[in-house]
Design a protein around this motif. Structure first.
Motif, PDB file in Angstrom:
ATOM      1  N   THR A 285       2.789  12.554   4.080  1.00 17.94           N
ATOM      2  CA  THR A 285       1.464  11.916   4.110  1.00 17.94           C
ATOM      3  C   THR A 285       0.474  12.559   3.153  1.00 17.94           C
ATOM      4  O   THR A 285      -0.685  12.141   3.093  1.00 17.94           O
TER       5      THR A 285
ATOM      6  N   GLU B  42      -0.907   5.270   9.722  1.00 15.15           N
ATOM      7  CA  GLU B  42       0.201   4.317   9.806  1.00 15.15           C
ATOM      8  C   GLU B  42       1.546   5.045   9.852  1.00 15.15           C
ATOM      9  O   GLU B  42       2.417   4.745  10.667  1.00 15.15           O
ATOM     10  N   VAL B  43       1.708   5.983   8.927  1.00  8.58           N
ATOM     11  CA  VAL B  43       2.981   6.690   8.794  1.00  8.58           C
ATOM     12  C   VAL B  43       3.219   7.607   9.991  1.00  8.58           C
ATOM     13  O   VAL B  43       4.331   7.682  10.538  1.00  8.58           O
TER      14      VAL B  43
ATOM     15  N   ARG C 103       2.176   7.263  13.006  1.00 11.74           N
ATOM     16  CA  ARG C 103       2.532   6.486  14.201  1.00 11.74           C
ATOM     17  C   ARG C 103       4.018   6.144  14.205  1.00 11.74           C
ATOM     18  O   ARG C 103       4.677   6.183  15.254  1.00 11.74           O
ATOM     19  N   VAL C 104       4.564   5.817  13.041  1.00  9.63           N
ATOM     20  CA  VAL C 104       6.000   5.549  12.941  1.00  9.63           C
ATOM     21  C   VAL C 104       6.795   6.801  13.314  1.00  9.63           C
ATOM     22  O   VAL C 104       7.773   6.737  14.085  1.00  9.63           O
TER      23      VAL C 104
ATOM     24  N   GLY D  80       0.899   3.589   2.210  1.00 11.41           N
ATOM     25  CA  GLY D  80       1.436   3.789   3.547  1.00 11.41           C
ATOM     26  C   GLY D  80       2.627   2.889   3.824  1.00 11.41           C
ATOM     27  O   GLY D  80       3.610   3.306   4.439  1.00 11.41           O
ATOM     28  N   GLN D  81       2.549   1.642   3.347  1.00 14.83           N
ATOM     29  CA  GLN D  81       3.667   0.728   3.528  1.00 14.83           C
ATOM     30  C   GLN D  81       4.885   1.181   2.732  1.00 14.83           C
ATOM     31  O   GLN D  81       6.018   1.111   3.219  1.00 14.83           O
TER      32      GLN D  81
ATOM     33  N   GLN E 273      -6.445   6.554   6.631  1.00 14.57           N
ATOM     34  CA  GLN E 273      -5.982   5.347   7.321  1.00 14.57           C
ATOM     35  C   GLN E 273      -4.488   5.140   7.124  1.00 14.57           C
ATOM     36  O   GLN E 273      -3.744   4.858   8.071  1.00 14.57           O
ATOM     37  N   LEU E 274      -4.013   5.298   5.884  1.00  6.37           N
ATOM     38  CA  LEU E 274      -2.594   5.119   5.609  1.00  6.37           C
ATOM     39  C   LEU E 274      -1.768   6.238   6.228  1.00  6.37           C
ATOM     40  O   LEU E 274      -0.642   6.019   6.674  1.00  6.37           O
TER      41      LEU E 274
ATOM     42  N   ARG F 256       6.554   3.912   4.579  1.00  2.09           N
ATOM     43  CA  ARG F 256       7.282   3.386   5.736  1.00  2.09           C
ATOM     44  C   ARG F 256       8.591   2.730   5.302  1.00  2.09           C
ATOM     45  O   ARG F 256       9.604   2.818   6.013  1.00  2.09           O
TER      46      ARG F 256
ATOM     47  N   SER G  22       0.848  -1.198   0.000  1.00  2.53           N
ATOM     48  CA  SER G  22       0.000   0.000   0.000  1.00  2.53           C
ATOM     49  C   SER G  22       0.882   1.247   0.000  1.00  2.53           C
ATOM     50  O   SER G  22       2.095   1.174   0.260  1.00  2.53           O
TER      51      SER G  22
END
Length: 264
Positions: free
Chosen positions: A189, A199-200, A202-203, A165-166, A195-196, A169, A163
């Motif tokens: 971002t 994810e980013v 939070r990292v 977001g992945q 949603q994605l 990351r 994805s």
């Protein structure tokens, strides 16, 4: 080089309550000017970042925030002023760019992953070619960086299988693997759905909590307010207002008030 404009009054600065022992300055911009042709984008930008600080830079499109970030990594050269990062004079015409890029990691809105390499190979690439690590050491470091962003199980996947977001990351892991002293994030971002984006963010929040020195250009106001040690608001190429997250609830200047109102 375009004529240098008359310096503006000092930006609106607010007291920041120290939550830890004072740390040495690791990034310093002093009266930085930058033009593209007749367009003067930076007009005497000055600020400092202490080691371990997380700084969020906000402002409207065209305010100069991304240009300032790119100048820190010498992706753009400045017209005048000075920039120092981790003891390196970035504005020095003879600056060692390889040394600078080892100390400063930068992550962009676009992931810039090589589609023909898997995730692990993408992260290992700079370790092998810039740091000259052997394959086994590069693999160990790359897997540790992927674990840090929660993607070690995707080591053998290719970018097209991830994805957005992945992929972002992975781009962060690629920079982390180089063990930089400073991390720069430029609207990382802005191309992701909510949603994605989470994810980013939070990292990045974990990195800030673990003491990574970070400068983040962002439109994510809630994140900036919650996580940043200080927020720099840029307006028309200048540092206009600086303070802790609470400044977003109580802006001093009408310019920041208008910017925040437009962002709602």
């Amino acid at each position: 080089m375009s004529a240098i404009a008359k310096p503006e009054p000092a930006p609106h600065l607010r007291p920041v309550v120290a939550s830890r022992e004072p740390q040495p300055v690791i990034v310093k911009l002093d009266q930085v000017y930058k033009s593209f042709g007749d367009n003067q984008v930076l007009k005497g930008v000055s600020f400092e970042v202490a080691r371990g600080e997380m700084i969020a830079i906000i402002g409207a499109s065209g305010s100069g925030k991304s240009t300032a970030l790119r100048c820190i990594d010498r992706l753009e050269t400045i017209d005048s002023g000075s920039i120092e990062v981790a003891g390196i004079r970035v504005d020095d015409p003879q600056v060692d760019l390889h040394k600078l890029r080892r100390e400063v990691g930068i992550v962009f809105q676009s992931y810039n992953l090589f589609p023909h390499l898997n995730v692990l190979e993408n992260v290992m690439l700079a370790l092998r070619h810039v740091k000259q690590q052997d394959k086994a050491e590069a693999r160990r470091v790359a897997l540790a960086a992927l674990a840090q962003v929660g993607l070690d199980e995707k080591a053998n996947a290719y970018p097209e299988q991830l994805s957005g977001g992945q992929q972002q990351r992975v781009a962060i892991a690629r920079s982390l693997a180089m063990a930089p002293k400073v991390m720069l994030f430029d609207e990382v971002t802005s191309a992701l759905d909510p949603q994605l984006t989470g994810e980013v963010l939070r990292v990045m929040e974990d990195l800030a909590a673990n003491g990574m020195t970070m400068l983040l250009v962002t439109h994510e106001m809630n994140f900036a307010k919650r996580v940043a040690d200080r927020i720099i608001y840029m307006h028309q190429g200048r540092v206009w207002e600086v303070g802790p997250g609470e400044m977003l609830d109580h802006p001093y200047t009408p310019e920041l008030q208008a910017f925040l109102a437009a962002d709602l």
